[in-house]
Design a protein around this motif. Sequence first.
Motif, short mmCIF file in Angstrom:
data_model
loop_
_atom_site.label_atom_id
_atom_site.label_comp_id
_atom_site.label_asym_id
_atom_site.label_seq_id
_atom_site.Cartn_x
_atom_site.Cartn_y
_atom_site.Cartn_z
N GLU A 9 0.83 -1.21 0.00
CA GLU A 9 0.00 0.00 0.00
C GLU A 9 0.86 1.26 0.00
OE1 GLU A 9 -3.40 2.20 2.76
OE2 GLU A 9 -3.02 0.04 2.98
N LEU A 10 1.94 1.23 0.76
CA LEU A 10 2.85 2.38 0.79
C LEU A 10 3.49 2.59 -0.58
CD1 LEU A 10 4.29 4.57 2.44
CD2 LEU A 10 6.03 2.86 3.04
N ARG A 11 3.86 1.50 -1.23
CA ARG A 11 4.45 1.60 -2.57
C ARG A 11 3.48 2.22 -3.55
NH1 ARG A 11 5.22 -3.28 -3.13
NH2 ARG A 11 7.31 -3.37 -2.20
N ARG A 12 2.22 1.84 -3.47
CA ARG A 12 1.21 2.39 -4.37
C ARG A 12 0.94 3.86 -4.09
NH1 ARG A 12 -1.28 -2.69 -3.33
NH2 ARG A 12 -2.58 -1.69 -1.74
N ALA A 13 1.09 4.25 -2.84
CA ALA A 13 0.78 5.63 -2.47
C ALA A 13 1.86 6.61 -2.90
CB ALA A 13 0.57 5.73 -0.95
N TYR A 18 12.36 5.53 -9.35
CA TYR A 18 12.18 4.12 -8.97
C TYR A 18 13.15 3.69 -7.87
CZ TYR A 18 12.37 -0.96 -9.25
OH TYR A 18 12.37 -2.29 -8.93
N GLY A 19 14.43 4.00 -8.03
CA GLY A 19 15.43 3.55 -7.06
C GLY A 19 15.17 4.09 -5.66
N PRO A 20 15.08 5.41 -5.47
CA PRO A 20 14.80 5.95 -4.14
C PRO A 20 13.48 5.47 -3.55
CG PRO A 20 15.67 7.67 -5.57
CD PRO A 20 15.44 6.46 -6.44
N LYS A 21 12.46 5.33 -4.41
CA LYS A 21 11.16 4.84 -3.92
C LYS A 21 11.29 3.42 -3.39
CE LYS A 21 6.54 3.66 -5.60
NZ LYS A 21 5.58 3.75 -6.72
#
Length: 228
Positions: A9-13, A18-21
């Motif tokens: 859920e955190l990833r979707r938000a 891409y790398g830092p995320k």
Amino acid sequence: MLIDDYAAELRRALSGPYGPKRDLVVEARHSLLDCAEAYQAQGLRRTEAERRAVEEFGPVRDVAPGYQEELTASAGRRLGLLLFVSVPATVLAWGLIWSFQPAETWVAADRPEWFTTASRLLDVVQLAFGLYGGLALLALSRPARWIPRPRLVTRSLGLSVWLLLPLNTLLGLLISHASQLPASTLSSTPVVLANVLTYAFAGTQLYCATRCVMLSRKAWPPAAARSR
């Protein structure tokens, strides 16, 4: 909610490079796993330990803004570094080409009166590009961050590229046309390579600037999270 569900859920938000995320989500997941293992060592079952760790970590709608601010700053740092490196590289490439051209092919050309003004204005625009990129990179770097709202720096950096890049391209085309270089020179390998380098950098700058503007205007918490 279990840890893997929370991380998803955190990833979707989040939105950003891409790398830092990925690194931020992995860091959050590891923190949750450590907390869950500590609760498990106290005698809780695994699922209950994970739920307790997630509850203690906080809802995604509360955690996401801090992570998103870092991702927005990261996008700004990338654009700042790109400008700080690519602008001098482009200027150097074209400077070398002009330096090695035979004098009779460009000094004696019948140029319009505005040629010198346009050339100097192009130098100023390129200098502003490089300097602002370097300053933004410094301002957004973690060890030296001294600004309270890095999102505004990222946004201003993206908007400055939107504003100055078309002007920079237009001036470059006008100067190239007014230089009246022979076709053999314009089709030579150094000039072709310099053009490829210039347009490749310009396209990358525009892409990164667009991402910076989009990220810096993103509302937090997300609407989906607010509606819960």
